[in-house]
Structures are given as C-alpha cells and as structure tokens.
Write a protein that holds these residues in place. Structure first.
Motif, short mmCIF file in Angstrom:
data_model
loop_
_atom_site.label_atom_id
_atom_site.label_comp_id
_atom_site.label_asym_id
_atom_site.label_seq_id
_atom_site.Cartn_x
_atom_site.Cartn_y
_atom_site.Cartn_z
N PHE A 151 11.39 1.56 42.24
CA PHE A 151 10.52 1.45 43.57
C PHE A 151 10.38 0.43 44.13
O PHE A 151 9.74 0.11 45.38
N PHE A 152 10.40 -0.72 43.48
CA PHE A 152 10.20 -2.27 43.96
C PHE A 152 11.09 -3.11 43.81
O PHE A 152 11.10 -4.24 43.29
N PRO A 153 12.16 -2.90 44.54
CA PRO A 153 13.46 -4.00 44.38
C PRO A 153 13.04 -5.26 45.21
O PRO A 153 13.77 -6.22 45.00
N ASP A 154 12.10 -5.16 46.02
CA ASP A 154 11.58 -6.33 46.66
C ASP A 154 10.74 -7.28 45.82
O ASP A 154 10.22 -8.58 46.18
N TYR A 155 10.42 -6.73 44.46
CA TYR A 155 9.64 -7.70 43.64
C TYR A 155 10.39 -8.12 42.43
O TYR A 155 9.99 -8.54 41.50
N ALA A 156 11.90 -8.26 42.65
CA ALA A 156 12.56 -8.40 41.56
C ALA A 156 12.40 -9.95 41.12
O ALA A 156 12.65 -10.28 39.85
N ALA A 157 11.99 -10.78 41.86
CA ALA A 157 11.76 -12.08 41.58
C ALA A 157 10.61 -12.32 40.64
O ALA A 157 10.87 -13.28 39.96
N VAL A 158 9.54 -11.20 40.73
CA VAL A 158 8.55 -11.61 39.71
C VAL A 158 8.82 -10.98 38.54
O VAL A 158 7.80 -10.77 37.68
N LYS A 159 9.71 -10.15 38.23
CA LYS A 159 10.07 -9.29 36.94
C LYS A 159 9.77 -9.99 35.69
O LYS A 159 10.39 -11.04 35.59
N GLN A 160 8.90 -9.52 34.98
CA GLN A 160 9.01 -9.96 33.72
C GLN A 160 9.87 -9.11 32.58
O GLN A 160 10.08 -8.06 32.71
N PRO A 161 10.35 -9.93 31.32
CA PRO A 161 11.00 -9.30 30.55
C PRO A 161 10.30 -8.01 29.76
O PRO A 161 9.29 -8.13 29.52
N GLY A 162 11.13 -6.84 29.76
CA GLY A 162 10.43 -5.63 29.43
C GLY A 162 9.96 -4.62 30.27
O GLY A 162 9.80 -3.33 29.85
N TRP A 163 9.90 -5.11 31.61
CA TRP A 163 9.61 -4.12 32.45
C TRP A 163 10.48 -2.94 33.03
O TRP A 163 10.19 -2.09 33.35
N ASP A 164 11.59 -3.36 32.64
CA ASP A 164 12.72 -2.15 33.01
C ASP A 164 12.46 -1.03 32.10
O ASP A 164 13.08 -0.07 32.33
N ALA A 165 11.87 -1.07 31.10
CA ALA A 165 11.52 0.08 30.19
C ALA A 165 10.40 1.01 30.63
O ALA A 165 10.14 2.08 30.23
N ILE A 166 9.57 0.52 31.66
CA ILE A 166 8.37 1.06 32.11
C ILE A 166 8.64 2.45 33.03
O ILE A 166 9.38 1.95 34.12
N THR A 167 8.15 3.69 32.88
CA THR A 167 8.40 4.38 33.70
C THR A 167 7.06 5.06 34.39
O THR A 167 5.85 4.40 33.90
N LEU A 168 7.28 6.19 35.25
CA LEU A 168 5.78 6.56 35.81
C LEU A 168 5.07 7.10 34.69
O LEU A 168 3.78 7.03 35.03
N ARG A 169 5.78 8.02 33.89
CA ARG A 169 4.73 8.60 32.95
C ARG A 169 3.96 7.50 32.08
O ARG A 169 2.92 7.83 31.87
N HIS A 170 4.51 6.03 31.97
CA HIS A 170 3.85 5.12 31.22
C HIS A 170 2.43 4.79 32.09
O HIS A 170 1.64 4.43 31.60
N LEU A 171 2.74 4.77 33.26
CA LEU A 171 1.66 4.47 34.41
C LEU A 171 0.55 5.30 34.19
O LEU A 171 -0.63 5.12 34.24
N LEU A 172 1.10 6.53 34.19
CA LEU A 172 0.18 7.92 34.23
C LEU A 172 -0.71 8.03 33.01
O LEU A 172 -1.83 8.21 33.07
#
Length: 396
Positions: A151-172
């Motif tokens: 949902f945040f392709p415009d923030y690709a430049a700030v992505k840190q290693p490991g964020w690819d594994a985070i889902t909405l369920r983890h936020l909830l």
C-alpha cells in the motif's frame, strides 16, 4: 502509551470534586438538563437512537447502580461519565464535572452531560480496526495477510530490511516487530510517539523504523501501527479516513456529533484523535456485542468481530492484571461474586473505556481525566467489577 499528542508535558490531572462534597450533591451536579426529579442515573431522551429502559426492566438493580457516584467520591477519581447499556437498551448514565485536557481546547474545569463530546484517545484504535474490517468486507482490501508495503509504493526509498514480511495482521495485533517505544515519558527523545505529531511526514517516520524482531514474535504497543492502518484504509477507499468512517460506521449507527482530530502537522490522528459523546461510544460497544449488527443492519461482518476479539498476544506491562490483545481490542476478566467474568474493551489514555461483557449482555462506557496517573483506568474496572456486574440479577 500516553497518546497525549497535543502536549509535550503531562499536566497533573485534577480531582473531580473535593472530598468534602457529598455524594448526594455530586449526583445533583451531574444530573443532565431535564432529568431533575427522575430516578438516579435515568437517561435523558435526546433522540439519538437509543431505546431507554429502567435497570429493573432489564434485570439490573438500579439502587446498586446509584451507589456509583458515592464510590467515585470515596476514591477521588477524575471520572466524567458512566453509561450502561443492557439487552441493547440504555439504562443508566451519570456525568460529573471536573478537570480535563480536551484535544484542541484549554486545560481546565469542564461540565459534562449527555450531549458533550469527549476525547476517546486510544479507544480510537479499536474504531480504526472496525474500519479496516469494513474495508475488507467491501473488498477494498483483500485481507489481513496483505503485505503492508503493497500500500506504500511511494515509500520504497525508506524501506528497511525485514519490512517485506509485515502484514496488516501484524499491525492489527501490535506484533510487527519494527522498533517502537511509546512507554517512555512524553519528553524523552527515545519516545517514538511524539514523532506522529511533530514529523512533517509521520508515515515516513514509521515506515523507516528498523526491525527489532521478526513479525509475530514480540508484542509492543504502537500508535505507529494504527496510523499505518488508517492510511491503508484511506488509500484503499480513495477517501479520507474520517469521511469513510462517517459513511460506513457513524451514519449507520446514528452518530452525527463526531470529531476526528488532526495532529498539528495536519495528519488525521487515526490512533488517538476521535471525539464522541459517551452514549455514542457505547454504540460502538453494542455493535461489537451484537456481532457487527445495529438495528438489524450488518455494519461489519460477524466474522471480523470474532477475529478482532480473539486473544492473540498477552499484553505484558500494560494496565496491570492479565490482559490479552486482539485486533486493536483488549480482553480481560473481572472477579465478581466468586465468578470470573470475561470482557472485551477499548482503552484510551486517561481512563476512556468501552467494556463489552458478552455473557451478561451489557456494555459500560466511561470517560475520565486520569492522564498520567499511575492507576489510570482502574476506577472503571472497579465500578465494572464491584457495582455494575453485581447489579445484574438475571445472570445464570
């Protein structure tokens, strides 16, 4: 977990009234207009969609409920309102004057009644969770296992290693694993929460956090998680979170007098900015109690409610006692009359509480100004456990 975004220092909360004021006088002070001469706590009729009944007509002891004001006075608690709903009917409400720190208004002494909005603080998180569920019900979001970064392709430049594994369920469930600490004093530079207020781009701040643990392994309370969820709903619905909430949640519930505040940087405070009348906040509780229905209309799916109030993690270090966490909802229990009674709740800083007690079919809502107090919110648990639960006469 302070969510006091409008301040950089915690001001000491005042008492509701001096201890010398009698409970009788306190009840008189708190009687809403038009309620004089009625039974203690008798709800006002203000055409807000609630069916009103007496406690005795829904299997509750009205005289016992009327001891609430005296107990609050004895304990010197800064409680502003108590609302009780049983079998879907509004049966009891009381309001008390006192000190408050309302968002966007001066700190000071205020009077409260049935039509006064109050900060919900972090109870806003539970409402944001309902909005995520409605967005999923409407196929605007595929599900809780969607990757956050999708949902945040415009923030690709700030992505840190490991964020690819985070889902909405983890936020909830507050189990994303990104580094976040808001349990510190508000002025502590290591407190992440004030950045939601001060950063020109708070989403960028959250999304740039390093990963401290793999998802699903570490529970850590995080307003940043809720801000991401609110923005995901905005991006999926292509409208503001407030407008979406009004259309899909507040209007169907008959909630017309509502505010959702912005941070000073202009960003909507999804984690803490909601202001509602206590009676309207109780509608949120009744919606959950009714498995997503209000007046026969399915506003959010029963499955989403069931998933939301399923315990996912133990909330270590928060509010004392044994608490569990679901999809931005808390779960706990009270010991009353030798019985353990389970409940679901929305918690907001300062003592804002929506308690849902399924096995006794009631909702209790409180507002308060116990900001920064070490026993914040315990007055609500005390009233729930020692007065409202025991007042139920038809429990099996």
């Amino acid at each position: 977990m302070h969510d006091q975004f409008s301040r950089f220092t915690i001001l000491g909360a005042g008492l509701v009234l001096a201890l010398s004021i009698s409970a009788t006088h306190l009840r008189a002070e708190s009687t809403p207009p038009g309620q004089q001469g009625q039974a203690c706590g008798s709800p006002s009729s203000i055409d807000d969609g609630w069916e009103i009944a007496s406690p005795d007509n829904v299997g509750m002891d009205g005289a016992q409920l009327c001891t609430i004001a005296a107990r609050l006075t004895q304990r010197s608690t800064a409680v502003h309102s108590i609302v009780v709903v049983r079998h879907g009917k509004l049966v009891f409400e009381q309001y008390f004057p006192g000190y408050d720190q309302p968002w966007g208004q001066p700190d000071g002494q205020y009077k409260f009644n049935a039509t006064t909005k109050h900060d919900m603080r972090s109870a806003s998180k539970s409402v944001t969770s309902l909005l995520v569920g409605i967005a999923i019900d409407r196929k605007l979001i595929a599900g809780v296992d969607e990757p956050v970064l999708k949902f945040f392709p415009d923030y690709a430049a700030v992505k840190q290693p490991g964020w690819d594994a985070i889902t909405l369920r983890h936020l909830l469930t507050m189990s994303s694993g990104f580094k976040w600490d808001e349990a510190r004093d508000w002025t502590d530079p290591k407190n992440d929460e004030p950045h939601l207020l001060t950063e020109p781009d708070p989403l960028g701040y959250v999304l740039s956090r390093p990963i401290a643990a793999p998802p699903d392994t570490l529970w850590a309370y995080s307003g940043g998680s809720t801000e991401l969820l609110g923005n995901i709903v905005e991006r999926a619905s292509k409208t503001s979170l407030e407008a979406f909430a009004r259309e899909v949640l507040f209007q169907p519930l008959g909630i017309t007098d509502v505010e959702w505040k912005n941070y000073k940087n202009g960003k909507l405070a999804a984690a803490a900015g909601l202001r509602l009348r206590p009676r309207d906040a109780a509608k949120i509780g009744q919606l959950v109690l009714n498995r997503g229905q209000w007046n026969g209309q399915q506003i959010v799916s029963a499955d989403w409610i069931a998933q939301s109030i399923t315990p996912r993690f133990q909330a270590v270090g928060y509010f004392g006692g044994t608490l569990f966490y679901g999809y931005q909802w808390w779960m706990g229990r009270s010991l009353a009359g030798g019985r353990e009674i389970n409940w679901v709740a929305a918690f907001g800083w300062g003592g804002q509480r929506i308690f849902i007690v399924p096995e006794l079919d009631f909702v209790m809502m409180t507002t308060a100004s116990q900001y920064g107090q070490p026993k914040e919110g315990l007055a609500a648990v005390d009233i729930l456990t020692n007065i409202v639960i025991p007042s139920v006469r038809d429990a099996h």
